[in-house]
Design a protein around this motif. Structure first.
Motif, PDB file in Angstrom:
ATOM      1  N   GLU A 602      -6.534   4.265   0.492  1.00 36.82           N
ATOM      2  CA  GLU A 602      -6.181   3.211   1.447  1.00 36.82           C
ATOM      3  C   GLU A 602      -6.997   1.942   1.277  1.00 36.82           C
ATOM      4  OE1 GLU A 602      -6.366   4.734   5.390  1.00 36.82           O
ATOM      5  OE2 GLU A 602      -4.728   6.178   5.099  1.00 36.82           O
ATOM      6  N   THR A 603      -8.122   2.022   0.580  1.00 42.89           N
ATOM      7  CA  THR A 603      -9.007   0.862   0.433  1.00 42.89           C
ATOM      8  C   THR A 603      -9.368   0.692  -1.038  1.00 42.89           C
ATOM      9  OG1 THR A 603      -9.927   1.280   2.627  1.00 42.89           O
ATOM     10  CG2 THR A 603     -11.138  -0.236   1.212  1.00 42.89           C
ATOM     11  N   ASN A 617      -7.575  -3.878   1.996  1.00 43.22           N
ATOM     12  CA  ASN A 617      -6.560  -2.922   2.415  1.00 43.22           C
ATOM     13  C   ASN A 617      -5.567  -2.766   1.279  1.00 43.22           C
ATOM     14  OD1 ASN A 617      -3.913  -2.025   3.546  1.00 43.22           O
ATOM     15  ND2 ASN A 617      -5.069  -1.963   5.456  1.00 43.22           N
ATOM     16  N   THR A 619      -2.704  -1.445   1.111  1.00 40.37           N
ATOM     17  CA  THR A 619      -1.288  -1.580   1.441  1.00 40.37           C
ATOM     18  C   THR A 619      -0.887  -3.031   1.658  1.00 40.37           C
ATOM     19  OG1 THR A 619      -1.295   0.599   2.490  1.00 40.37           O
ATOM     20  CG2 THR A 619       0.534  -0.870   3.042  1.00 40.37           C
TER      21      THR A 619
END
Length: 885
Positions: A602-603, A617, A619
């Motif tokens: 996610e990171t 981030n 995403t």
């Protein structure tokens, strides 16, 4: 009998008589004739009778900070021209408010009173078309011409006549566009015949002819060039009587100026209370501050040079009015992070070129900053070859250029703003550049074009031209901070990773865009627009035809390529449109050195030469936080398996950070010099580091940040190149596998005891990367089994070979990275493209990725669905790997 006055020949008659017999001569008589010629020229009675232009050759090394020029008479020795009593001509150019032009030391002095009119490094502006100096817009070509005209004037003063021909040296990766501009500037300066020679080729000629060192046929010379502004390393192979550059790379942010800055920073650290004075030194506001600034940096350079000969030096800090004492140990401690990077790049360049230790005939140090003793010491330790350095390494390239035949100059560029004479313009902002032109995304051209032996960086390449009507892909460009002065790039926010495999091309960031002729934009006339459309259409046709012929050539070459025993050759894989990145992360101001992902994917964490670590981030691409605290470039980065902490390696220290808050936990008790790889054990109980200067792997306790053990490896044979960044933990954290020894087996080590197992895994070639599968049942390795890149899968334990396949051309492949599950491998090519391969099938999983930038770090996400690519321009780009599913 005494001669009458009518019988005594005049001085002019005697001189002309001597000229008739010495016109083509050399040696002392010839030199006396030239000296007499100069005397009579000053009296206005005679002009250049002693020689023709064929008796003198001029070699010019146009450098970033200094230019060197040498003359060679016939077959005699080359002698440097002196400028302001020095063989080094400052390359800076000053243009006054009235348009008067000064060069060298005169330009530096004039800049003290009028700094806006001074360009210190015209070579760095070679792609900019024009620069603003004060209120005048000056073509870069005119600045280069000014430096070369100064060289020609001095040559004419020494020789008695202006040479009509010269050899100009240049970096090995320079494009034809740059060489054409340099050639045009030389002609403007009065040089009728211009030849060119790559700087490492000139250095190799000096090594072989002037120094008399033998380089056998097929052997290589490593040319380590540490100049004032940049560092370049080249591998030059002797083929017949002419050297050939087979690999070249460089660092734009490492040079003598950076080492000067290290001296200034040391002076700052011991006089830190004087903030107001340092503010004036850093940002001079008037002539007095300018003189103080120049005095400080001149003193720093002098101290650096003195420390090459002595163990201590002093530097005076004006405005602060303090004298700072500097020892060689203190200087080397500050310079070590920069020099370590040059050594690591030298090792990587040799690896990429496929050059074995026994094929290296020598290591030659050129460039003024290479005389620093630590340079030779670090190279000797890393390469196990004693480097060759001379008293004046800055003269090597210019002198060497006169000992080998140059290549012809390229065609002069099409007339543009670069060719216009400088003219006063009204004060105002610099006109915006033309919009960037995206490269064609024809699948044939992208997939089949052969890569050059040493591809230039993105900034060196000639501008690319798009196909008419080509649609750009939708790409999210996310900036860490607003930049009101920079025009916004076209972007569409909210794009998912699935769009990465759609058609179209990536939108390049502003920092990597190129322009047509680098001319200022404006309202183009209809005729000019028509000409532009014709040029674009013609360029597209050439690109498409080149792609067709390249495809045929590659097809034929593939059919003739024999496969190794037990090998499974890879197929070309699915073709398709070139994928665009799903996200482009911008925020770093300098190159990206490392990229890593959090365990949950996610990171993303990125580390750069700008001393910062940034979290994003994965995403949305939005910045999460910035970690600051490093005082030097950060070149290593890894998440802990639980995702709670991050460990970074910089030129100053190895540090631990809280991943959630961004707070620094503390530094490790480690010497970071030469660390090439860091990795956590799968259970998170240990951190391992590998150093290019040591035969071993150090294990650290992440809680106490203290070393707990060292695994001492050894080369397979004496004087072999060992690449200690090649290791991997087994899934249960009990074993470490190491590779990297030329033609040596993969070895296995006990983590708890540091002892070596009797089991090995045999591979052909040098092992460049290893990875255990998550279940620990298999070990995957990639090696350079020239001319192929070979991937092997081995049973664990035992090391028996299960699968062997080829995934590319070793001469064109630069680096490799495995996905965490050991199922995919990404290979980077010398042309900048990235290919993802399936290890199970040995085939490409999709079309090649074209980053549109020089990639410096590549990493799969833990779930192997994304690939992050860090770039030289400070951006990080993300691609989906969904085609591999």
């Amino acid at each position: 009998m005494e001669a009458t006055p009518s019988q005594v020949p005049s001085a002019s008659t005697r001189l002309f008589a001597a000229a008739r017999t010495l016109r083509e001569g050399t040696g002392k008589d010839h030199d006396r004739c030239v000296s007499a010629t100069r005397r009579y020229r000053r009296a206005g009675r005679l002009r250049g009778v002693c020689m023709t232009t064929n008796t003198v050759r001029l070699g010019v090394d146009f450098g970033t900070s200094n230019t060197v020029a040498v003359l060679r008479r016939g077959a005699g020795l080359a002698t440097p021209l002196l400028f302001d009593s020095s063989p080094l001509l400052v390359s800076g150019v000053f243009v006054g408010a009235a348009g008067d032009v000064l060069t060298g030391a005169d330009a530096q002095r004039a800049a003290t009173a009028y700094p806006a009119g001074y360009e210190a490094n015209p070579k760095r502006r070679i792609d900019d078309g024009a620069v603003w100096l004060g209120e005048l817009e000056m073509p870069v070509r005119a600045l280069v011409e000014a430096v070369l005209r100064r060289v020609m004037a001095e040559a004419e003063r020494v020789v008695g006549a202006a040479p009509v021909s010269a050899v100009l040296t240049h970096p090995a990766a320079w494009s034809r566009t740059r060489l054409a501009l340099l050639s045009a500037a030389a002609r403007d300066a009065g040089i009728a015949e211009v030849g060119f020679l790559a700087e490492p080729v000139a250095a190799a000629a000096y090594f072989a002819t002037v120094l008399g060192h033998e380089v056998p046929e097929g052997q290589c010379l490593v040319v380590y060039d540490l100049g004032a502004g940049t560092f370049d390393v080249s591998v030059v192979r002797r083929l017949g009587d002419r050297p050939e550059v087979i690999a070249s790379d460089g660092l734009a942010d490492v040079g003598g100026l950076d080492l000067d800055a290290a001296v200034v920073n040391h002076a700052r650290s011991v006089t830190s209370p004087e903030q107001s004075a340092w503010g004036r030194l850093d940002w001079p506001a008037g002539p007095a501050d300018q003189r103080a600034h120049q005095t400080l940096w001149s003193g720093a350079r002098a101290a650096k040079e003195q420390l090459s000969r002595h163990t201590k030096a002093d530097i005076h800090v004006p405005l602060v009015d303090a004298d700072v004492h500097l020892t060689r140990d203190e200087f080397e401690s500050a310079a070590r992070p920069y020099l370590d990077r040059t050594v690591m790049l030298t090792l990587n360049t040799l690896r990429s070129a496929g050059v074995r230790h026994e094929q290296v005939a020598g290591v030659f140090l050129v460039g003024g900053s290479s005389r620093i003793p630590l340079v030779a010491s670090l190279l000797h330790r890393a390469l196990r070859i004693a480097p060759t350095v001379i008293d004046q390494p800055e003269l090597v390239v210019a002198i060497g250029s006169l000992h080998i035949d140059p290549t012809p100059a390229p065609a002069e560029p099409t007339p543009s703003a670069n060719h216009l004479p400088p003219a006063p313009v009204s004060p105002g902002p610099i006109p915006a550049r033309a919009a960037p032109l995206a490269a064609p995304t024809t699948a044939l051209a992208a997939e089949a074009a052969p890569a050059p032996a040493a591809a230039p960086s993105a900034s060196d390449a000639d501008p690319a031209v798009p196909a008419p009507g080509e649609a750009s892909s939708t790409t999210a460009v996310v900036s860490a901070a607003p930049q009101p002065d920079t025009p916004a790039a076209p972007a569409a926010v909210g794009v998912t990773a699935a769009t990465a495999l759609t058609g179209g091309s990536a939108v390049p960031p502003p920092s990597t865009s190129t322009t047509l002729d680098a001319a200022p934009t404006g309202d183009a006339t209809p005729s000019r627009r028509r000409r532009l459309r014709v040029v674009i259409a013609a360029a597209v046709a050439v690109v498409v035809l080149a792609g067709v012929f390249a495809a045929v050539e590659l097809r034929d070459r593939h059919r003739q390529q024999p496969g190794g025993a037990g090998a499974r050759s890879t197929s070309s894989g699915p073709a398709g449109p070139v994928p665009a990145p799903s996200l482009v992360l911008t925020g770093h101001t300098e190159r990206i050195n490392a990229v890593t992902w959090s365990p949950d994917s996610e990171t993303i964490a990125t580390a750069g030469t700008d001393h910062t670590i940034r979290l994003w981030n994965a995403t949305t691409g939005q910045p999460v936080t910035t970690l600051t605290g490093h005082m030097a470039s950060v070149f290593g980065l890894v998440y802990s398996p639980d995702g709670r902490s991050i460990v970074s390696v910089g030129g100053d220290a190895m540090r631990a950070w809280n991943a959630a808050t961004g707070e620094q936990i503390g530094p490790y008790d480690a010497d970071t010099s030469g660390i090439a790889r860091i990795a956590f054990s799968p259970d998170g109980s240990l951190l391992a580091t590998a150093n290019i200067f040591e035969n071993g792997i150090r294990l650290w306790n992440p809680t106490t940040r203290k070393q707990v053990r060292e695994i001492v490896t050894e080369p397979a044979r004496e004087r072999a190149l060992v690449y200690h960044n090649t290791f991997a933990f087994k899934g249960d954290s009990t074993t470490i596998a190491t590779g990297g020894v030329e033609d040596g087996p993969i070895q296995f080590w006990s983590v708890s005891t540091g002892t070596k197992s009797a089991e090995t895994a045999k591979v052909d070639g040098s092992v460049d990367a290893v990875r255990y599968t998550p279940d620990g049942a298999n070990l995957v390795a990639v090696s350079n089994d020239y001319p192929h890149v070979t991937v092997t899968v081995h049973n664990v334990p035992g090391g028996e070979l299960k699968t062997r396949l080829q995934v590319g051309d070793a001469y064109k492949t630069g680096s490799y990275v495995f996905s965490p599950d050991g199922r995919l491998i990404a290979t980077t090519s010398r042309d900048g493209s990235i290919t993802i391969w399936s290890i199970a099938s040995g085939e490409r999983t999709g079309p090649q990725i074209q980053p549109s930038c020089k990639s410096t770090a590549v990493e799969f996400s833990p779930d192997a669905t994304m690939l992050a690519v860090g770039c030289e321009d400070g951006t990080t780009r993300l691609w989906s790997t969904s085609a591999a599913k």
